[in-house]
Design a protein around this motif. Structure first.
Motif, short mmCIF file in Angstrom:
data_model
loop_
_atom_site.label_atom_id
_atom_site.label_comp_id
_atom_site.label_asym_id
_atom_site.label_seq_id
_atom_site.Cartn_x
_atom_site.Cartn_y
_atom_site.Cartn_z
N ARG A 37 92.64 39.51 -26.77
CA ARG A 37 94.36 40.11 -26.68
C ARG A 37 94.68 39.12 -27.08
N LYS A 38 94.44 38.01 -28.01
CA LYS A 38 94.42 37.24 -28.54
C LYS A 38 94.90 37.32 -30.06
N GLN A 39 93.71 38.59 -30.82
CA GLN A 39 94.11 39.37 -31.41
C GLN A 39 95.33 39.91 -31.88
N SER A 40 95.46 40.00 -33.47
CA SER A 40 96.37 41.02 -34.25
C SER A 40 96.98 41.86 -33.32
N SER A 41 98.33 42.30 -33.06
CA SER A 41 98.55 43.31 -32.50
C SER A 41 97.95 44.92 -33.31
N ASP A 42 98.19 44.86 -34.77
CA ASP A 42 96.95 45.95 -36.15
C ASP A 42 95.46 46.05 -35.16
N ARG A 43 94.95 44.70 -35.26
CA ARG A 43 93.20 44.75 -34.23
C ARG A 43 93.58 45.66 -33.20
N ARG A 44 94.18 45.36 -32.17
CA ARG A 44 94.09 45.69 -31.10
C ARG A 44 94.10 47.06 -30.96
N ARG A 45 95.70 47.65 -31.78
CA ARG A 45 95.63 49.35 -31.57
C ARG A 45 94.91 49.91 -32.22
N GLY A 46 94.46 49.14 -33.19
CA GLY A 46 92.98 49.92 -33.99
C GLY A 46 92.09 50.73 -32.94
N ASP A 47 91.46 49.10 -32.30
CA ASP A 47 90.82 49.79 -31.09
C ASP A 47 91.13 50.22 -30.20
N LEU A 48 92.81 50.35 -29.99
CA LEU A 48 92.67 51.78 -28.66
C LEU A 48 92.59 52.82 -29.27
N GLU A 57 101.00 63.10 -17.76
CA GLU A 57 101.91 61.73 -17.87
C GLU A 57 100.29 60.44 -17.92
N LEU A 58 99.40 60.38 -18.27
CA LEU A 58 98.70 59.08 -18.07
C LEU A 58 97.97 58.84 -19.98
N TYR A 59 98.27 60.73 -20.67
CA TYR A 59 98.16 60.38 -22.08
C TYR A 59 99.40 59.84 -23.07
N VAL A 60 100.60 60.47 -22.16
CA VAL A 60 101.75 60.36 -22.29
C VAL A 60 102.61 58.86 -22.38
N ARG A 61 101.96 57.85 -21.38
CA ARG A 61 102.23 56.28 -20.66
C ARG A 61 101.46 55.73 -21.97
N THR A 62 100.10 56.08 -22.11
CA THR A 62 99.10 54.92 -22.34
C THR A 62 98.78 55.24 -24.23
N ALA A 63 99.66 56.88 -24.41
CA ALA A 63 100.21 56.62 -26.26
C ALA A 63 101.14 55.41 -26.86
N LYS A 64 102.02 55.58 -25.72
CA LYS A 64 103.38 54.69 -25.93
C LYS A 64 103.11 52.93 -25.61
N LEU A 65 101.90 52.67 -24.91
CA LEU A 65 102.07 51.58 -25.01
C LEU A 65 101.09 51.22 -25.68
N ALA A 66 100.43 52.05 -26.11
CA ALA A 66 99.39 51.31 -27.38
C ALA A 66 100.38 51.78 -29.33
N ALA A 67 101.00 52.26 -28.85
CA ALA A 67 101.78 52.21 -30.60
C ALA A 67 102.99 51.29 -30.17
N ARG A 68 102.81 50.04 -29.38
CA ARG A 68 103.57 48.63 -29.04
C ARG A 68 102.68 47.43 -29.69
N ASP A 69 103.82 46.43 -30.04
CA ASP A 69 102.54 45.58 -30.64
C ASP A 69 101.94 44.09 -29.17
N ASP A 70 103.47 44.14 -27.99
CA ASP A 70 102.69 42.92 -27.41
C ASP A 70 101.41 43.07 -26.84
N ALA A 71 100.83 42.42 -26.05
CA ALA A 71 99.42 41.95 -25.07
C ALA A 71 99.29 42.82 -24.46
N LEU A 72 100.40 42.83 -23.53
CA LEU A 72 100.41 43.41 -22.01
C LEU A 72 100.34 44.34 -22.18
N ASP A 73 101.87 45.19 -23.36
CA ASP A 73 101.13 46.20 -23.62
C ASP A 73 99.94 46.89 -23.89
N HIS A 74 99.60 46.71 -24.45
CA HIS A 74 97.32 47.29 -25.05
C HIS A 74 97.30 46.79 -23.76
#
Length: 252
Positions: free
Chosen positions: A141-152, A20-37
């Motif tokens: 959290r104010k960086q670009s979504s691509d930067r945050r997604r790459g870190d995640l 459950e945690l892996y699925v939820r985390t992967a879905k959230l990381a794939a989005r763009d919003d800072a809150l999701d990340h």
């Protein structure tokens, strides 16, 4: 139909929680919003906590090897597709190898990141990650979504061999299901187990039926009662009607 899975032992319970945690985390990381990340990062922390409580790597390696030997013995069986068997065996061997490559304590590289650990420490405090508490995290959290997604993705990637291993084990477990149809008289059902070992039970019923199963089981008996779902905080009430349902027994 809607299905409810009930793990019977602690190992399967841990695997289901991690799934459950892996699925939820992967879905959230794939989005763009800072809150999701932000929520995805919390998911990584939760994965660390759940996985560190058990010797998951060793358990998964042993179970994958056991399943490999069992499946390999099915070669030349006329009722088994050789192509499908090879596909599963290759997946098991690849995942087994990646698990062996994991060294040290699970998620140790994350624990060595002081910045991440400062965030992990603060998230346990209500409102503890406000910008005045962790200005560097506010900056991230104010960086670009691509930067945050790459870190995640970078933080999550070394944890994926465990996910691949549990995915295989849970798939084989679910595929082993043997199902029977029953009726719960006045919302209650009991069946004697006769000492039969089961690792996972699944209750399935129509999703428009206002009933939720509560299950308890041991090696002697399985008890299920169907309650009326409520979000009002009232005491749970047992359904006072007969409920037709499917009970599946899963065991590796």
């Amino acid at each position: 139909m809607i299905s409810y899975e009930f793990p019977i032992n602690e190992r399967i319970r841990t695997l289901l929680r991690l799934e459950e945690l892996y699925v939820r985390t992967a879905k959230l990381a794939a989005r763009d919003d800072a809150l999701d990340h932000h929520m995805a990062l919390l998911g990584i922390f939760e994965i660390m906590e759940v996985a560190s409580r058990a010797d998951l790597k060793s358990d998964l390696l042993q179970e994958l090897e056991r399943q490999r030997q069992t499946l390999a013995s099915l070669r030349n069986n006329p009722h088994i597709s050789e192509d499908a068997l090879d596909l599963v065996l290759n997946e098991i061997e690849t995942t087994h190898g990646r698990l062996l490559e994991m060294t040290g304590k699970f998620g140790q590289y994350l624990r060595e990141n002081e910045w991440l650990m400062s965030i992990k420490q603060r998230v346990s405090i209500p409102g503890g990650v406000c910008e005045f508490d962790l200005p560097s995290y506010h900056y991230w959290r104010k960086q670009s979504s691509d930067r945050r997604r790459g870190d995640l993705e970078r933080w999550l990637s070394p944890l994926l061999p465990i996910k691949n291993g549990l995915d295989i084990v849970l798939k084989l477990l679910r595929d082993s299901a043997k199902s029977n149809h029953f009726t719960a008289k006045n919302g209650s059902f009991q069946q004697m187990s006769g000492g039969k070992v089961v690792q996972l039970l699944k209750v399935s019923l129509p999703n428009d039926l206002p009933a939720v199963p509560e299950l308890s089981a041991n090696r002697y008996a399985i008890n299920i009662r169907f309650i009326v779902p409520s979000t009002s905080g009232e005491r749970a009430k047992v359904v006072d009607a007969d409920i037709d349902f499917t009970l599946s027994y899963c065991n590796l």
